[in-house]
Design an enzyme around this catalytic site. Structure first.
Site, PDB file in Angstrom:
ATOM      1  N   ASN A   1     -16.911  15.334 -11.264  1.00 51.48           N
ATOM      2  CA  ASN A   1     -16.155  15.471 -12.505  1.00 51.48           C
ATOM      3  C   ASN A   1     -14.643  15.478 -12.272  1.00 51.48           C
ATOM      4  OD1 ASN A   1     -16.383  15.746 -15.384  1.00 51.48           O
ATOM      5  ND2 ASN A   1     -15.387  17.733 -15.074  1.00 51.48           N
ATOM      6  N   THR A   2     -14.213  16.097 -11.175  1.00 53.50           N
ATOM      7  CA  THR A   2     -12.778  16.141 -10.862  1.00 53.50           C
ATOM      8  C   THR A   2     -12.267  14.751 -10.496  1.00 53.50           C
ATOM      9  OG1 THR A   2     -12.993  18.416 -10.135  1.00 53.50           O
ATOM     10  CG2 THR A   2     -11.074  17.233  -9.330  1.00 53.50           C
TER      11      THR A   2
ATOM     12  N   ASP B   1     -13.799  14.817  -4.002  1.00 52.14           N
ATOM     13  CA  ASP B   1     -13.954  16.120  -4.667  1.00 52.14           C
ATOM     14  C   ASP B   1     -15.253  16.062  -5.469  1.00 52.14           C
ATOM     15  OD1 ASP B   1     -13.412  18.647  -5.925  1.00 52.14           O
ATOM     16  OD2 ASP B   1     -11.270  18.267  -5.715  1.00 52.14           O
TER      17      ASP B   1
ATOM     18  N   ASP C   1      -3.366   4.351  -1.979  1.00 51.31           N
ATOM     19  CA  ASP C   1      -4.305   4.806  -0.947  1.00 51.31           C
ATOM     20  C   ASP C   1      -4.313   6.334  -0.897  1.00 51.31           C
ATOM     21  OD1 ASP C   1      -5.840   5.007   1.378  1.00 51.31           O
ATOM     22  OD2 ASP C   1      -4.209   4.419   2.727  1.00 51.31           O
TER      23      ASP C   1
ATOM     24  N   THR D   1     -11.339   5.889  10.932  1.00 47.59           N
ATOM     25  CA  THR D   1     -11.277   5.300  12.285  1.00 47.59           C
ATOM     26  C   THR D   1     -10.845   6.330  13.325  1.00 47.59           C
ATOM     27  OG1 THR D   1      -9.146   4.438  11.587  1.00 47.59           O
ATOM     28  CG2 THR D   1     -10.941   2.856  11.795  1.00 47.59           C
TER      29      THR D   1
ATOM     30  N   ARG E   1       3.125  -1.437  10.772  1.00 50.38           N
ATOM     31  CA  ARG E   1       4.264  -1.488  11.693  1.00 50.38           C
ATOM     32  C   ARG E   1       4.648  -2.866  12.192  1.00 50.38           C
ATOM     33  NH1 ARG E   1       1.629   3.515  14.701  1.00 50.38           N
ATOM     34  NH2 ARG E   1      -0.136   2.386  13.813  1.00 50.38           N
TER      35      ARG E   1
ATOM     36  N   ARG F   1      -2.790  -6.911  14.228  1.00 53.52           N
ATOM     37  CA  ARG F   1      -1.610  -7.187  15.051  1.00 53.52           C
ATOM     38  C   ARG F   1      -1.562  -8.677  15.381  1.00 53.52           C
ATOM     39  NH1 ARG F   1      -0.914  -2.822  13.567  1.00 53.52           N
ATOM     40  NH2 ARG F   1      -0.214  -0.955  14.671  1.00 53.52           N
TER      41      ARG F   1
ATOM     42  N   LYS G   1      -7.360   8.198  -1.233  1.00 46.98           N
ATOM     43  CA  LYS G   1      -8.660   8.630  -0.665  1.00 46.98           C
ATOM     44  C   LYS G   1      -9.208   9.887  -1.344  1.00 46.98           C
ATOM     45  CE  LYS G   1      -7.696   6.817   3.994  1.00 46.98           C
ATOM     46  NZ  LYS G   1      -6.261   6.527   3.946  1.00 46.98           N
TER      47      LYS G   1
ATOM     48  N   LYS H   1       0.857  -1.186   0.000  1.00 42.86           N
ATOM     49  CA  LYS H   1       0.000   0.000   0.000  1.00 42.86           C
ATOM     50  C   LYS H   1       0.891   1.233   0.000  1.00 42.86           C
ATOM     51  CE  LYS H   1      -2.386   1.552   3.774  1.00 42.86           C
ATOM     52  NZ  LYS H   1      -2.191   3.002   3.878  1.00 42.86           N
TER      53      LYS H   1
HETATM   54  O1  C5P Z   1       1.102   0.265  11.245  1.00 42.19           O
HETATM   55  P1  C5P Z   1      -0.327  -0.163  11.080  1.00 42.19           P
HETATM   56  O2  C5P Z   1      -0.477  -1.653  10.858  1.00 42.19           O
HETATM   57  O3  C5P Z   1      -1.213   0.346  12.185  1.00 42.19           O
HETATM   58  O4  C5P Z   1      -0.754   0.547   9.726  1.00 42.19           O
HETATM   59  C1  C5P Z   1      -2.029   0.443   9.195  1.00 42.19           C
HETATM   60  C2  C5P Z   1      -2.114   1.159   7.887  1.00 42.19           C
HETATM   61  O5  C5P Z   1      -3.475   1.224   7.526  1.00 42.19           O
HETATM   62  C3  C5P Z   1      -1.617   2.606   7.886  1.00 42.19           C
HETATM   63  O6  C5P Z   1      -1.114   2.886   6.583  1.00 42.19           O
HETATM   64  C4  C5P Z   1      -2.868   3.397   8.176  1.00 42.19           C
HETATM   65  O7  C5P Z   1      -2.836   4.695   7.635  1.00 42.19           O
HETATM   66  C5  C5P Z   1      -3.909   2.563   7.435  1.00 42.19           C
HETATM   67  N1  C5P Z   1      -5.278   2.719   7.892  1.00 42.19           N
HETATM   68  C6  C5P Z   1      -5.681   2.487   9.190  1.00 42.19           C
HETATM   69  N2  C5P Z   1      -6.991   2.625   9.549  1.00 42.19           N
HETATM   70  C7  C5P Z   1      -7.883   2.987   8.625  1.00 42.19           C
HETATM   71  C8  C5P Z   1      -7.507   3.217   7.315  1.00 42.19           C
HETATM   72  C9  C5P Z   1      -6.171   3.079   6.980  1.00 42.19           C
HETATM   73  O8  C5P Z   1      -4.867   2.137  10.033  1.00 42.19           O
HETATM   74  N3  C5P Z   1      -9.148   3.065   8.965  1.00 42.19           N
END
Ligand code: C5P
Length: 236
Positions: free
Chosen positions: A67-68, A64, A59, A122, A214, A184, A61, A32
């Protein structure tokens, strides 16, 4: 087919992203690329990732006027990425136009990128949504409403928590993509994520894709970190 875990390349520049990818020399990944890296490095980095055989979720997002977004999606389609996204708050017509742009912009013989929608971020709490957006409902109602709207506009899926995946399937269908961050492994640092889920639970709850940052990018051994996530995700 089980989709590979999507690795969030949350790096400030190409050099640090390439250094990280060096751990995966023989692997074709699904990565991503977000705003930070794309705004700095642009399409040449996307082309390089593709030349290395990686799949890409861009990603950005978009949000707008229809049309844009239509014109922007037409351009993004030329990049040949696998997935892009918009904010569903842009509305039904904007999502419809985004899809139209992708369809028209995809070069002959190439696959149209999947188009998914962000519902409520979120980072938005229920209290904040009610106060700032004047939505006098539960946060979950808004998420499900936006998922239905995206489905009706012909999109391929949404970004959502695994904890919402089941209910989103109920108001759309099983095939509608549920792309889930906040993943995680047991014992990992949760960092700033609050509603975290393991890869295996995400699978059971109905996520179609998981996005992992991470836990892999900051692991001492990123390849091992990735293999652990992948194994758990793919086990049925
Ligand atoms: O490091 P981590 O696993 O928390 O990263 C999650 C990724 O998903 C990041 O790029 C974060 O911006 C993205 N993300 C998120 N929650 C969302 C949408 C995107 O954590 N609702």
């Amino acid at each position: 087919m089980v989709q590979k875990p999507i690795i969030a390349l949350d790096f400030p520049d190409r050099e640090s992203a390439e250094q990280f990818l060096y751990h995966f020399k023989d692997e074709q990944l699904f990565v991503k690329v977000g705003m930070e890296l794309f705004y700095r490095e642009g399409s040449s980095f996307i082309n390089w990732l593709k030349s290395q055989g990686h799949h890409i979720f861009l990603d950005l997002k978009l949000h707008d006027i229809p049309n844009t977004v239509y014109s922007a999606m037409k351009v993004l389609a030329i990049l040949g990425v696998d997935m892009v996204n918009v904010h569903s708050a842009g509305g039904y017509k904007m999502m419809e136009y985004a899809l139209k742009g992708l369809k028209e912009g995809t070069p002959e013989g190439m696959k149209r990128p999947k188009l998914i929608a962000v519902t409520q971020l979120t980072s938005t709490s229920e209290e904040q949504m009610q106060r700032e957006q004047l939505i006098d409902r539960e946060l979950k109602d808004s998420v499900l409403h936006y998922a239905k709207l995206a489905f009706a506009a012909g999109l391929d899926g949404v970004v959502c928590s695994a904890l919402e995946a089941g209910e989103i399937s109920e108001v759309t269908n099983q095939e509608f993509l549920k792309v889930t961050p906040g993943i995680r492994m047991v014992g990992d640092n949760s960092h700033d994520q609050t509603r975290i889920v393991t890869p295996s639970d995400a699978r059971k709850l109905g996520s179609s894709h998981i996005v992992v940052g991470r836990s892999i990018t900051q692991a001492d051994e990123p390849l091992q970190g990735y293999e652990r996530v992948k194994l758990e995700w793919e086990l049925r």
